[in-house]
Write an enzyme that holds these catalytic residues in place. Structure first.
Site, PDB file in Angstrom:
ATOM      1  N   GLY A   1      19.027 -32.953  -0.058  1.00 55.52           N
ATOM      2  CA  GLY A   1      20.345 -32.884  -0.679  1.00 55.52           C
ATOM      3  C   GLY A   1      21.066 -31.583  -0.421  1.00 55.52           C
ATOM      4  O   GLY A   1      21.636 -30.993  -1.347  1.00 55.52           O
TER       5      GLY A   1
ATOM      6  N   HIS B   1      27.396 -32.087 -19.992  1.00 57.84           N
ATOM      7  CA  HIS B   1      27.249 -31.892 -18.551  1.00 57.84           C
ATOM      8  C   HIS B   1      28.518 -32.313 -17.820  1.00 57.84           C
ATOM      9  O   HIS B   1      29.382 -32.989 -18.389  1.00 57.84           O
ATOM     10  CB  HIS B   1      26.061 -32.693 -18.006  1.00 57.84           C
ATOM     11  CG  HIS B   1      24.731 -32.066 -18.298  1.00 57.84           C
ATOM     12  ND1 HIS B   1      24.102 -32.186 -19.519  1.00 57.84           N
ATOM     13  CD2 HIS B   1      23.909 -31.313 -17.533  1.00 57.84           C
ATOM     14  CE1 HIS B   1      22.959 -31.540 -19.494  1.00 57.84           C
ATOM     15  NE2 HIS B   1      22.811 -31.002 -18.296  1.00 57.84           N
TER      16      HIS B   1
ATOM     17  N   LYS C   1      27.245 -36.292 -13.414  1.00 56.45           N
ATOM     18  CA  LYS C   1      25.834 -36.486 -13.741  1.00 56.45           C
ATOM     19  C   LYS C   1      25.567 -37.968 -13.983  1.00 56.45           C
ATOM     20  O   LYS C   1      26.330 -38.639 -14.676  1.00 56.45           O
ATOM     21  CB  LYS C   1      25.453 -35.667 -14.975  1.00 56.45           C
ATOM     22  CG  LYS C   1      23.965 -35.705 -15.297  1.00 56.45           C
ATOM     23  CD  LYS C   1      23.604 -34.705 -16.396  1.00 56.45           C
ATOM     24  CE  LYS C   1      22.138 -34.796 -16.779  1.00 56.45           C
ATOM     25  NZ  LYS C   1      21.231 -34.531 -15.634  1.00 56.45           N
TER      26      LYS C   1
ATOM     27  N   THR D   1      16.798 -32.626 -19.980  1.00 56.10           N
ATOM     28  CA  THR D   1      16.564 -31.502 -20.889  1.00 56.10           C
ATOM     29  C   THR D   1      16.601 -31.964 -22.337  1.00 56.10           C
ATOM     30  O   THR D   1      15.768 -31.560 -23.155  1.00 56.10           O
ATOM     31  CB  THR D   1      17.617 -30.404 -20.661  1.00 56.10           C
ATOM     32  OG1 THR D   1      17.510 -29.930 -19.309  1.00 56.10           O
ATOM     33  CG2 THR D   1      17.423 -29.238 -21.617  1.00 56.10           C
TER      34      THR D   1
END
EC number: 1.17.1.8
Length: 264
Positions: A8, A153, A157, A164
């Protein structure tokens, strides 16, 4: 010197990893995995650092042709899972920052690691401050059993809640007496308004442009609240954890899930 592959490289996290490798003296880039630009030098791709390393679209070719020690994967849950298994089968140790792995997948990866006798690191968050936030929350849960998690976020995403947040809930659950929070007759007039439920505690996910990675763990008690908060302002905040993981993964022979297990 540790030879690494980055999966990536054109993504925001991948670019940050390449910049970290360029700056640090303990890692050498030997290849990249991408869905385009097959057999192109990294240095020939606009916006990427000047590395004399090839990009491969086929992970098997990359793992076979490069003398890699570690694969850094910062892609998506689906690709991260496939890349992890492929690298282990080639004797290359994965360091994975992709979240969204299921318990069955983690158990499968653990089994492959132990069969091969090599290590792997999967971390829901590579930021040292985020790891400390999770550990502080676990400690606080002994004294404040009423808690909710708010994670925020960027809007690109893919998974919600974040890895988390899920990891934080798991750590809290280890210390907290199981309980259902809120009023027993509570009703959602709009479905999902109270968030996801983990052992009676709630997780809320926000996705907005302008955010990177942020989390608050809010505890409530009689006459008081406690908020433990962490903010990543940019993706460079994750790179010290990636670098540490590349070093530590060379010393282990099983899966380590969570950066906290690598910190002294």
């Amino acid at each position: 010197m540790i030879n690494v592959i980055v999966a990536g490289p054109r993504g925001k996290m991948g670019k940050a990893a390449l910049e970290m490798i360029m700056k640090e003296g303990n890692l050498t880039l030997v290849g990249c995995i991408d869905r385009k630009n097959d057999r192109t030098m990294v240095k020939d791709i606009e916006g990427l650092p000047a590395f004399d390393a090839l990009i491969y679209e086929n992970i098997e070719e990359c793992l076979t042709e490069t003398n890699a020690d570690v694969l850094i994967d910062l892609t998506t849950p689906e690709h991260g899972y496939n890349h992890t298994k492929a690298s282990l089968n080639h004797g290359v140790r994965p360091v994975v920052g992709t979240t969204g792995f299921t318990e069955d997948q983690l158990q499968e990866i653990t089994g492959i690691c132990e069969d091969k006798g090599i290590g792997a690191v999967i971390a829901p968050n590579f930021a040292t401050g985020a790891v400390l936030m999770m550990q502080f929350a676990k400690w606080a849960a002994k004294h404040f059993p009423d808690v909710e998690i708010i994670e925020k976020h960027h809007d690109q995403k893919l998974d919600a809640p974040s890895g988390t947040a899920v990891k934080t809930a798991q750590l809290i659950k280890e210390e907290r007496t199981s309980k259902v929070q809120g009023h027993p007759d509570e009703k959602e007039t709009l479905e999902g308004a109270r968030g996801a439920d983990v052992d009676g505690m709630k997780i809320h996910s926000m996705r907005l442009p302008g955010l990177v990675a942020h989390q608050e763990v809010v505890f409530g008690g009689e006459g008081q609240t406690l908020t433990i908060k962490h903010d990543s302002m940019n993706r460079a905040s994750f790179m010290s954890g990636v670098n540490l993981s590349c070093e530590k993964v060379m010393e282990i022979d099983t899966l380590v899930y969570g950066l906290e297990h690598l910190l002294e």
